[in-house]
Write a protein that holds these residues in place. Structure first.
Motif, PDB file in Angstrom:
ATOM      1  N   ASN A 149       2.531   2.108  -1.661  1.00  0.00           N
ATOM      2  CA  ASN A 149       2.570   1.254  -0.480  1.00  0.00           C
ATOM      3  C   ASN A 149       3.116  -0.114  -0.838  1.00  0.00           C
ATOM      4  N   TRP A 181       0.711  -2.175   3.584  1.00  0.00           N
ATOM      5  CA  TRP A 181      -0.743  -2.376   3.530  1.00  0.00           C
ATOM      6  C   TRP A 181      -1.189  -3.277   4.672  1.00  0.00           C
ATOM      7  N   TYR A 196      -8.401   5.484  -0.273  1.00  0.00           N
ATOM      8  CA  TYR A 196      -7.114   5.418  -0.976  1.00  0.00           C
ATOM      9  C   TYR A 196      -7.084   6.522  -2.017  1.00  0.00           C
TER      10      TYR A 196
END
Length: 644
Positions: free
Chosen positions: A590, A595, A625
């Motif tokens: 990411n 994010w 995550y």
């Protein structure tokens, strides 16, 4: 779940946010699939305890649902999460398809019954009928499972009218995008600078109000980078990070579109921890003090009036005596002065610096100010000096080449280049080893053997020129995309940022007062899920309503501004309410922007009367995550493993 090992069982904890660091071959995909299914089936989990149910249809028909109505579950009464409420993000379409296929196959094996598993089926007492499994499989088809780009695209699609967007539904391919970029570059360079032909620039897509400035900036950028070829490389890099460029520009520019010097330095300093600067300055000072004392002991002591003025030794003494300043930028400048004083000038910007060359202070037009090492008569003192200097020189090389030192050195060199102060005790005729150039490069350099760099003022002008040229470039490429009826993921991320109020929506910038725009652009980068910047914008409007003379021509629009922001904020809360859990696979890939956009969905959601009190938690949905810090394959999209 009896087939899972201990670590995989821990990964099924639905009562807290969780980070899973899992490499290849660890059963990561199976664990993600089981976690998703647990979200679907568990009636007692964090998300069900603290978050209200979003709007649900009581039942569904068609699809894979063949069971009679008596065997179906009223979805409004189901206490677990539905597939539409669990966001599962991967970073390739292939991975998303595989994940959805694994979910289908696993869910289709579930049967009502005591907890267990055989070669064909998994049994779960929470499932009361086979009809519910068919309902889950049908709902799975429209579940938010896919890449982050596809998820954001689906998110903004219903609201494009509110965002002032009329992009086509066709996403441009990577190959076609490369062609668009090159076509835009050729267009930019082909445009004539003649003011009488400024209409050509406007027709190409450059906004009319900046067209003249863009073409002037283009010519200066070409000169700054010594030609169009180098300038084009810079522009290609900027286009690849267009959303990042726009966000960064807002941070360093004032309301007039000029780069603010103080904001620029603040942005530079925001990229490094104060503790790291402090630690490096302490390490440098400790070594320099030993060297200074060794010189006094072995070579020469100062006279009653001190060291000879305007010498490197006098500089070293003053730097040691005063020590680093208290502020971080001052510490960077102090370390820059130490390096300028003690490092061979030709290696100051080299990969390997030469500290105390030939075991002595450098000497040029800025003299060392002490006797030569060869002048030491006492053999013991000479041996002590040689041993100590070799040891400390090695230590200096070590502390500037290790992980901390290499990182701080980057900022120290920026301080050398951008800082306006000189080291103490330099002679009037001394020229810096790195000479600052103004924006207009001279045809001939007075000191061709010296390193050269642009002054801070020249760099600020160049940043403004690059920003102008970037805006013009974006206008051209937008014009080409509209012609070809395509869009790319930058467009989607920009619209998502507007929808999720990560910044002031672009469509509102001509409508909102500048101070309201500034407030909306001031999102907390460390806690982007918070809505403090939205409340600040509303407070700004309240202040303008009390002092309408400060609002200028926008005074008549203040009530409409408030209503518009409140409606967009309400919509954001409604969007947030739809999702109660997030699972992000390959999280190490990411980018910071991604994010930030995702975390905008984790903030406070809409609360209705029947919901009860709001949960006291920063992140409302349950977030997981999953990634591998040792593997990052999306650096080209500004991915940062450190964000994982």
């Amino acid at each position: 779940m009896i087939r899972l090992n201990t670590a995989q069982r821990l990964a099924l904890n639905l009562d807290s946010h969780i980070v899973i660091d899992a490499g290849a071959g660890t059963g990561k995909t199976s664990t993600i699939v089981d976690r998703v299914i647990e979200h679907y089936l568990a009636n007692d989990q964090r998300a069900t305890r603290i978050l209200p149910k979003p709007a649900r249809a009581p039942s569904i028909g068609g699809g894979m649902v063949t069971a009679p109505a008596s065997e179906r579950t009223n979805l409004q009464d189901w206490d677990g999460l539905l597939p539409s409420e669990v966001v599962l993000l991967t970073f390739t379409n292939r991975a998303a398809d595989e994940m959805k296929d694994r979910l289908r196959r696993t869910i289709s094996r579930i049967r009502p019954g005591p907890l267990g598993e055989d070669s064909k089926h998994r049994y779960d007492p929470r499932v009361k009928s086979q009809g519910f499994i068919e309902q889950l499989l049908t709902l799975l088809e429209d579940a938010p499972i896919g890449t982050i780009d596809s998820f954001l695209s689906q998110l903004v699609s219903p609201y494009r009218g509110k965002l002032g967007d009329a992009l086509s539904r066709e996403n441009v391919s990577d190959a076609a995008r490369a062609i668009l970029v090159e076509t835009s570059l050729r267009t930019i360079w082909r445009l004539a600078s003649d003011r009488s032909r400024i209409g050509d620039a406007v027709d190409a897509g450059i906004p009319a109000h900046i067209a003249t400035e863009v073409l002037s900036a283009r010519d200066r950028v070409a000169q700054h980078y010594s030609g169009r070829t180098s300038a084009s490389r810079v522009l290609r890099a900027l286009v690849g990070k267009s959303v990042f460029v726009e966000e960064s520009s807002r941070k360093v520019m004032d309301e007039e579109g000029n780069v603010d010097r103080d904001k620029l330095l603040a942005m530079i300093m925001s990229s490094i921890e104060e503790a790291d600067i402090d630690e490096q300055a302490e390490r440098v000072q400790k070594i320099i003090r030993v060297v200074f004392e060794t010189i006094k002991e072995c070579i020469q002591t100062p006279s009653a009036s001190g060291w000879a003025a305007e010498t490197r030794m006098a500089c070293l003494e003053e730097l040691d005596r005063t020590g680093p300043p208290t502020d971080s930028w001052g510490k960077l400048c102090w370390m820059g002065h130490v390096l300028t004083c003690t490092v061979s000038p030709t290696t100051l910007m080299a990969k390997e610096m030469r500290h105390f060359p030939r075991l002595k202070l450098p000497s040029d037009e800025w003299e060392a100010g002490i006797r030569s090492f060869a002048d030491i008569k006492d053999a013991n003192l000479k041996a002590l000096y040689k041993t100590t200097l070799k040891e400390k020189t090695a230590e200096l090389s070590g502390i500037w080449s290790d992980e901390l030192g290499s990182m701080v050195l980057h900022f120290v060199r920026m301080a050398i280049l951008l800082g306006e102060s000189e080291p103490p005790q330099v002679p009037d005729d001394w020229s810096k080893p790195i000479i600052a150039l103004e924006m207009n490069i001279p045809e001939r350099l007075e000191n061709p053997n010296k390193h050269h760099h642009f002054s801070l003022e020249a760099e600020i002008q160049n940043l403004r020129d690059l920003h102008l040229l970037h805006l013009g470039f974006q206008g051209v490429i937008k014009n080409l995309k509209q012609r070809d009826e395509v869009h790319d993921f930058d467009d989607i991320q920009r619209l998502a940022g507007d929808l999720l109020l990560a910044n002031c929506p672009e469509v509102c910038r001509t409508f909102y007062h500048p101070s309201v725009q500034q407030a909306l652009d001031s999102i907390d980068q460390n806690s982007p899920w918070r809505d403090d910047h939205i409340h600040r914008a509303l407070d700004v409007i309240s202040n303008l309503e009390k002092n309408r003379n400060l609002a200028g021509e926008a005074a008549s629009r203040l009530e409409a501004m408030r209503a518009d922001i409140e409606s967009r904020h309400l919509l954001l809360g409604q969007i947030r309410r739809r999702f109660r859990a997030f699972i992000i696979d390959e999280a190490q890939d990411n980018s910071p922007l991604q994010w930030r956009l995702l975390s905008r969905l984790w903030g406070p959601r809409e609360v209705r009367e029947e919901d009860g009190p709001r949960a006291d938690t920063p992140w409302e949905p349950t977030v997981c995550y999953v990634g591998d810090v040792k593997q990052s394959i999306y650096a080209f999209r500004q991915a940062e493993v450190t964000g994982f």
